[in-house]
Design an enzyme around this catalytic site. Structure first.
Site, PDB file in Angstrom:
ATOM      1  N   THR A 113      -8.264  10.444  -0.075  1.00 24.61           N
ATOM      2  CA  THR A 113      -8.896  11.316  -1.127  1.00 24.61           C
ATOM      3  C   THR A 113      -7.842  11.274  -2.096  1.00 24.61           C
ATOM      4  OG1 THR A 113      -8.438  13.094   0.173  1.00 24.61           O
ATOM      5  CG2 THR A 113     -10.663  12.424   0.195  1.00 24.61           C
TER       6      THR A 113
ATOM      7  N   THR B  13       0.275  -9.654  12.596  1.00 21.58           N
ATOM      8  CA  THR B  13       0.492  -8.275  12.125  1.00 21.58           C
ATOM      9  C   THR B  13      -0.062  -7.775  10.767  1.00 21.58           C
ATOM     10  OG1 THR B  13       2.520  -6.885  11.368  1.00 21.58           O
ATOM     11  CG2 THR B  13       2.508  -8.897  10.280  1.00 21.58           C
TER      12      THR B  13
ATOM     13  N   THR C 262       0.906  -1.136   0.147  1.00 21.38           N
ATOM     14  CA  THR C 262       0.041   0.056  -0.045  1.00 21.38           C
ATOM     15  C   THR C 262       1.071   1.046   0.000  1.00 21.38           C
ATOM     16  OG1 THR C 262      -0.344  -0.099   2.279  1.00 21.38           O
ATOM     17  CG2 THR C 262      -2.046  -1.070   0.982  1.00 21.38           C
TER      18      THR C 262
END
Lengths: 404, 404
Positions: B404, B187, B150
């Protein structure tokens, strides 16, 4: 009936204060020594940090007010006098010097320090500053308030008028906050004065009960300081019959005390290190008060939530996440979340899942500088409020190079 | 004997992997779907987040591997599939689609998701991506590793070779970390594969014991994610006699597992959101292991300490402060603190008080990108290590506007 008034710690009859630059700090424009004084002896109470590492002044204060009496509060900023081999000695010397100048006993002094941990505190500037400090005593709550500030950007003072047994009483306080704020049983430094007559026992009881809903519900950064202290002096000059037990008078006093502490909590949170926003998390519908408090504090402490608020991002998933790891017994499928500010209210989550909402309105709501996060748990009737602030670049900037 | 090798999750015999962009993320250069597969059925074990708010994929995975068997791991990034009304359904559909393409059963799939919480996950891009994902299976641990990232800036993979019962075994893993990292019993996302033959029961036992000293000792930001999961598949292709009880073979396996998990822990911490430094807090001389862990984790979690490390400021008072509020039974008057890096070691505190040290050397030591904080408690023989990272402007930047 509570009425907000001016005057801070000097609003109560018989209390004077002052703040000077004595030289602990290099910056000569920054006051670093503060004094609050009442000629009429006051009953005194205090609560202290639960950190095992305790500032030397706390140990000395605890000992000094064991008899429930005090005449004055002395506090320096710029040095915490903590983790120093001669810390106790320096704190005691400070008390002795102030007591001599005020012609009271050293054991009637509340002493406090705030600043860097682990750097020896020199008594010289304090000794040199005390004569000027004492000579200038007056209605100078603002100067005392400046004297206790560290990274605070705004002074924090408040006062209220109230009535006990037909007598007009006053209560006021000053506080410093900013960083290392995650109080446990007490907060950074808060000094409250009142002219209400109340026994030392009832004063301590009121104070200990109050902090559970006030200062223990703030977090700026999750760090519980070594020097947290909240003390109150009550000199009885209002002339009311002394409060010696529970009842309507005690309740009135507690309400006045809570008005002062809640105001100072909000001011400390709003002026957290680097903060641009005050965050107020209100939890309702909890099965008990502890669950409500645990949830409110978990949300207010989440770095991810705090960062999202800095960015005015209605990322409610982070609120759910913080509720989920709070450690309280919560049915996550019943949780509701709304954001509220002067611009309106936006419901973003119901029954643990997202609901459609206007991103435009949410942005507008979150761009304000006072944001409420309203959480409903649907489990019962208990509620709690916690206060915090957003996490910003400036928090990192301030703390990346605080000491040097 | 452990030997580090290449290959990540494909180092173990019989395991292939792949990662593609299927369209969950708008950025077409970012892979968002990863697959790990073994044709030989594997024993499987996993540990999951303790957050009450749990990602739907975790519920489905837990159910799927209740029989201790699995053939594949499917994981998407860009959407956590958490707090969505149809989350379970989507996770089950994902398993069914992968299973069909691989010609295995849907209940033999480990499914995981990471990304934004509370946004419905569309099955369409996943369904469209699976054929390409499966067709491209090969020695592509690196692509699978990219697919689960990510805000990670670096892929995190590792593998080791070891010997059990005269047979050469391999174990390797991939991980994603970065934010919302404060694992509790598991985790963020870590997938480990091995060709060592080990029963499902012993595999779970080894994994559950390991996380207590590995992933549960990392913190990036104090936020325990809703989607944390660590899973391991063991397909037995190494041909060793299956490990079914404790003993030398089990110990060897645990050592190999720990080598993988410790390496991934350090990589996750070093690549924490916005981090510029890996912080390793080593506590020794504790009265018991729990006290050592509590102290190590408290220091590594302190925002003030993390900010000081970002600024290369040897502000050891903040270490003492974090030890003091950790909640462990510690005699603060016996505490010692040193900072160590490739540039040397600086002792800054002994017996709970500061000692003179060279600020120049301290600065040089702390300007490195891997810093050890060595804490001695003088209370006993237990020790523990925790990993974290500094708190920087970029953490705030990344999280102020993630959604956003």
């Amino acid at each position: 009936m509570l009425k907000q008034i001016n005057g801070g710690v000097c609003a109560a009859k018989g209390f004077t204060a002052n703040g000077v630059h004595c030289g602990i700090r290099k910056n000569k424009t920054k006051r670093d020594l503060a004094l609050i004084y009442t000629a009429t002896p006051a009953t005194a109470a205090a609560v202290y940090t639960q950190n095992l590492v305790k500032g030397a002044p706390l140990t000395v204060t605890k000992n000094n007010i064991a008899d429930g009496k005090a005449h004055a509060v002395i506090c320096n900023s710029g040095n915490a006098n903590t983790c120093n081999a001669n810390g106790i000695e320096i704190a005691q010397q400070t008390c002795a010097l102030v007591a001599q100048a005020l012609n009271v006993e050293a054991k009637d002094i509340v002493v406090a320090s705030t600043g860097v941990i682990g750097q020896p505190l020199d008594i010289t500037p304090i000794a040199n500053g005390i004569p000027t400090l004492v000579a200038g005593l007056g209605a100078h709550s603002d100067l005392a308030c400046e004297g206790i500030m560290t990274t605070d950007t705004k002074p924090k003072e408040i006062a209220f008028e109230f009535t006990v047994g037909g007598k007009t009483c006053h209560i006021g306080g000053i506080a410093k906050g900013s960083g290392m704020i995650h109080p446990n049983m007490a907060t950074m430094l808060v000094f409250v004065t009142t002219d209400c007559a109340i026994s030392a026992e009832m004063l301590q009881k009121a104070l200990s009960a109050d902090v559970k809903n006030s200062f223990n519900m703030i977090s700026i950064d999750g760090d519980t300081s070594t020097n947290d202290m909240l003390s109150i002096l009550a000199n009885g000059e209002a002339g009311n019959a002394e409060i010696v037990s529970e009842g309507a008078d005690y309740d009135m006093f507690c309400a006045a005390l809570n008005a002062v502490t809640t105001d100072l909590c909000r001011k400390i949170a709003a002026d957290g290190e680097g903060a641009t926003k005050l965050l107020e998390c209100k939890v309702s519908g909890a099965k008990d008060e502890q669950a409500a408090k645990t949830v409110a504090k978990s949300v207010i402490c989440s770095s991810l939530f705090k960062s999202a608020m800095f960015g005015a991002d209605a990322n409610w998933g982070r609120v759910l996440c913080a509720i989920g790891y709070a450690g309280a017994d919560v049915d996550v499928n019943k949780v509701g979340v709304s954001f509220r500010s002067a611009k309106g209210t936006v419901l973003v989550c119901e029954n643990g899942a997202g609901v459609p909402f206007s991103e435009e309105l949410a942005k507008e709501v979150l761009l304000e500088n006072e944001i409420e996060v309203l959480i409903t748990l649907g489990d019962g009737m208990a509620c709690a409020t916690a206060w915090g602030c957003d996490l910003t670049y400036d928090y990192v900037k301030i703390n990346g190079d605080y000491r040097t």
